[in-house]
Scaffold this motif. Sequence first.
Motif, PDB file in Angstrom:
ATOM      1  N   PRO A 215      97.966  94.579  43.811  1.00  5.86           N
ATOM      2  CA  PRO A 215      97.419  94.638  42.448  1.00  5.86           C
ATOM      3  C   PRO A 215      98.442  94.233  41.382  1.00  5.86           C
ATOM      4  CG  PRO A 215      96.815  96.588  43.692  1.00  5.86           C
ATOM      5  CD  PRO A 215      97.779  95.836  44.552  1.00  5.86           C
ATOM      6  N   ALA A 216      99.737  94.554  41.623  1.00  4.37           N
ATOM      7  CA  ALA A 216     100.755  94.263  40.610  1.00  4.37           C
ATOM      8  C   ALA A 216     100.980  92.766  40.426  1.00  4.37           C
ATOM      9  CB  ALA A 216     102.061  94.944  40.986  1.00  4.37           C
ATOM     10  N   ASP A 217     100.572  91.964  41.432  1.00  4.38           N
ATOM     11  CA  ASP A 217     100.767  90.507  41.338  1.00  4.38           C
ATOM     12  C   ASP A 217      99.660  89.839  40.536  1.00  4.38           C
ATOM     13  OD1 ASP A 217     103.059  90.548  43.058  1.00  4.38           O
ATOM     14  OD2 ASP A 217     101.682  90.910  44.718  1.00  4.38           O
ATOM     15  N   LEU A 218      98.628  90.601  40.194  1.00  5.34           N
ATOM     16  CA  LEU A 218      97.472  90.011  39.513  1.00  5.34           C
ATOM     17  C   LEU A 218      97.416  90.514  38.073  1.00  5.34           C
ATOM     18  CD1 LEU A 218      94.941  90.615  42.434  1.00  5.34           C
ATOM     19  CD2 LEU A 218      96.301  88.559  41.975  1.00  5.34           C
ATOM     20  N   ALA A 219      96.615  89.867  37.242  1.00  9.29           N
ATOM     21  CA  ALA A 219      96.516  90.234  35.827  1.00  9.29           C
ATOM     22  C   ALA A 219      95.548  91.412  35.646  1.00  9.29           C
ATOM     23  CB  ALA A 219      96.085  89.026  35.007  1.00  9.29           C
ATOM     24  N   ILE A 220      95.750  92.475  36.432  1.00 10.36           N
ATOM     25  CA  ILE A 220      94.843  93.627  36.391  1.00 10.36           C
ATOM     26  C   ILE A 220      95.185  94.551  35.211  1.00 10.36           C
ATOM     27  CG2 ILE A 220      94.135  95.733  37.612  1.00 10.36           C
ATOM     28  CD1 ILE A 220      94.209  94.099  40.203  1.00 10.36           C
ATOM     29  N   ASP A 221      96.484  94.801  34.976  1.00  9.55           N
ATOM     30  CA  ASP A 221      96.887  95.646  33.843  1.00  9.55           C
ATOM     31  C   ASP A 221      96.373  95.067  32.529  1.00  9.55           C
ATOM     32  OD1 ASP A 221      98.097  97.445  35.457  1.00  9.55           O
ATOM     33  OD2 ASP A 221     100.142  96.709  35.132  1.00  9.55           O
ATOM     34  N   GLN A 222      96.436  93.751  32.425  1.00 14.87           N
ATOM     35  CA  GLN A 222      95.968  93.096  31.214  1.00 14.87           C
ATOM     36  C   GLN A 222      94.460  93.282  31.031  1.00 14.87           C
ATOM     37  OE1 GLN A 222      98.069  91.923  33.474  1.00 14.87           O
ATOM     38  NE2 GLN A 222      99.532  90.457  32.629  1.00 14.87           N
ATOM     39  N   LEU A 223      93.730  93.337  32.177  1.00 17.28           N
ATOM     40  CA  LEU A 223      92.284  93.568  32.099  1.00 17.28           C
ATOM     41  C   LEU A 223      92.015  94.999  31.605  1.00 17.28           C
ATOM     42  CD1 LEU A 223      89.369  92.601  32.650  1.00 17.28           C
ATOM     43  CD2 LEU A 223      89.617  93.468  34.981  1.00 17.28           C
ATOM     44  N   ILE A 224      92.811  95.950  32.121  1.00 13.76           N
ATOM     45  CA  ILE A 224      92.665  97.354  31.685  1.00 13.76           C
ATOM     46  C   ILE A 224      92.923  97.436  30.171  1.00 13.76           C
ATOM     47  CG2 ILE A 224      93.435  99.750  32.080  1.00 13.76           C
ATOM     48  CD1 ILE A 224      92.404  98.504  34.653  1.00 13.76           C
ATOM     49  N   GLN A 225      93.970  96.735  29.713  1.00 19.43           N
ATOM     50  CA  GLN A 225      94.284  96.731  28.282  1.00 19.43           C
ATOM     51  C   GLN A 225      93.118  96.181  27.458  1.00 19.43           C
ATOM     52  OE1 GLN A 225      98.015  94.562  27.995  1.00 19.43           O
ATOM     53  NE2 GLN A 225      98.992  96.070  29.340  1.00 19.43           N
ATOM     54  N   ARG A 226      92.469  95.130  27.975  1.00 24.45           N
ATOM     55  CA  ARG A 226      91.312  94.589  27.253  1.00 24.45           C
ATOM     56  C   ARG A 226      90.192  95.620  27.217  1.00 24.45           C
ATOM     57  NH1 ARG A 226      89.971  88.450  29.107  1.00 24.45           N
ATOM     58  NH2 ARG A 226      88.689  88.508  27.225  1.00 24.45           N
ATOM     59  N   ALA A 227      90.036  96.365  28.340  1.00 21.17           N
ATOM     60  CA  ALA A 227      88.995  97.392  28.409  1.00 21.17           C
ATOM     61  C   ALA A 227      89.286  98.511  27.408  1.00 21.17           C
ATOM     62  CB  ALA A 227      88.913  97.947  29.827  1.00 21.17           C
ATOM     63  N   GLU A 228      90.581  98.827  27.253  1.00 25.61           N
ATOM     64  CA  GLU A 228      90.990  99.936  26.373  1.00 25.61           C
ATOM     65  C   GLU A 228      90.684  99.676  24.892  1.00 25.61           C
ATOM     66  OE1 GLU A 228      95.043 100.272  27.549  1.00 25.61           O
ATOM     67  OE2 GLU A 228      94.651 101.815  29.059  1.00 25.61           O
ATOM     68  N   THR A 229      90.546  98.404  24.509  1.00 25.56           N
ATOM     69  CA  THR A 229      90.263  98.088  23.111  1.00 25.56           C
ATOM     70  C   THR A 229      88.902  98.626  22.682  1.00 25.56           C
ATOM     71  OG1 THR A 229      89.218  95.994  23.682  1.00 25.56           O
ATOM     72  CG2 THR A 229      91.584  95.928  23.197  1.00 25.56           C
ATOM     73  N   GLY A 230      88.003  98.886  23.670  1.00 29.36           N
ATOM     74  CA  GLY A 230      86.687  99.421  23.348  1.00 29.36           C
ATOM     75  C   GLY A 230      85.699  98.374  22.878  1.00 29.36           C
ATOM     76  N   ASN A 231      86.101  97.107  22.878  1.00 30.00           N
ATOM     77  CA  ASN A 231      85.207  96.041  22.408  1.00 30.00           C
ATOM     78  C   ASN A 231      84.299  95.487  23.500  1.00 30.00           C
ATOM     79  OD1 ASN A 231      86.437  96.235  19.912  1.00 30.00           O
ATOM     80  ND2 ASN A 231      87.972  94.665  20.403  1.00 30.00           N
ATOM     81  N   ILE A 232      84.589  95.857  24.741  1.00 29.73           N
ATOM     82  CA  ILE A 232      83.864  95.256  25.864  1.00 29.73           C
ATOM     83  C   ILE A 232      82.725  96.166  26.304  1.00 29.73           C
ATOM     84  CG2 ILE A 232      84.074  94.415  28.239  1.00 29.73           C
ATOM     85  CD1 ILE A 232      86.985  93.747  27.630  1.00 29.73           C
ATOM     86  N   LYS A 233      81.530  95.569  26.455  1.00 27.08           N
ATOM     87  CA  LYS A 233      80.361  96.340  26.880  1.00 27.08           C
ATOM     88  C   LYS A 233      80.070  96.148  28.368  1.00 27.08           C
ATOM     89  CE  LYS A 233      77.897  96.377  22.466  1.00 27.08           C
ATOM     90  NZ  LYS A 233      76.966  95.546  21.694  1.00 27.08           N
TER      91      LYS A 233
END
Lengths: 206, 206
Positions: free
Chosen positions: A124-142
């Motif tokens: 998982p650390a080799d993929l852009a997964i943390d960045q996806l979590i960060q996008r989810a944390e913004t609360g803008n994604i439905k």
Amino acid sequence: MTNDTQFSSILLGNAVKEFSKLPGIGKRTALRLALHLLRQSKEDVENFGNTFIALRNEIQYCNVCHNISDTEVCQICSDTRRDATTVCVVENINDVLSIENTQQYKGLYHVLGGVISPMDGIGPADLAIDQLIQRAETGNIKEIILALSPTMEGDTTNFYLYKKLAKFAIEISTIAKGISIGNELEYADEITLGRSIINRTPYKIN
Amino acid sequence: MTNDTQFSSILLGNAVKEFSKLPGIGKRTALRLALHLLRQSKEDVENFGNTFIALRNEIQYCNVCHNISDTEVCQICSDTRRDATTVCVVENINDVLSIENTQQYKGLYHVLGGVISPMDGIGPADLAIDQLIQRAETGNIKEIILALSPTMEGDTTNFYLYKKLAKFAIEISTIAKGISIGNELEYADEITLGRSIINRTPYKIN
């Protein structure tokens, strides 16, 4: 054509060598391509060569979705006509292009850069997964659509992402799997056919 | 992948466009090649692009045999170990490479630049035939091997060249036609098979 083919021109030999470094291009094709270039105008060939140099030197990756881009934020992410509340998670850049080509999707993307594959040493650390979590944390994604390949690795990654994203108030979906449109039933593999019966959908007149 | 595929990067779009101008390379392959280049080092891609520009800008054609060359006289014509009394007449540069690959020929070449083909509007004046006559006039040539394709146009050109060269004290030969080595008789076309019986050669133990 053998590997030690002697060309009467070192320039031609070099061109053949460079072309045959490309995947799927053998020596014979490389020669055909090099001779083709010789028949083009000097301007065209100059343009040909410089295009690839510019691509490699100037390309960037979008800060938001990690798609290939000419700017810090890619054309798709900065397009205000697109639905920024829906994010489609894909493995690589090709998949973005494939989905864009369908003209059926108007949301944004998130390019993981691969799938979890312990066999290939990809965690998982080799993929852009943390960045996806960060996008989810913004609360803008439905909604997050998981559009990974229906393989063992893709399924593992889907499961990992689902666990990570479950705590957010975001709908998680995956692309539909089933018989390809236009395919004969008898040629479909049994796993796909079995799943397509289990996941049958109500009949609709298009 | 359709013609109006939108890439998120203009640089990538340009690279795909340039690759797909090459013969036999479609949009899909072009994209694969462009993405491959993105994974290479900047130096490698710079070298890749500049090789083709150098090829096109610096290539020359040999003054003697009209083969592709880096210099006014090509490596083959200026190689003193080769037999300058034998000249093999071929249609184009590829044929020189094919014959060189056999490693069975140590003479020189003469590249015609095509064959006589009234259907395509190619007459004797469009080919390097006068230059071949000039080479014959020097009196240094003992044998001319006509190695043109065994087609209608090739045969016409052979005949034309034979008539032009007959007045010189030069032996004129053509490459042997017959069944390809390794081929099954039953798959050979009947004209080739018929000719190979008429032109049978004494049995030799190799």
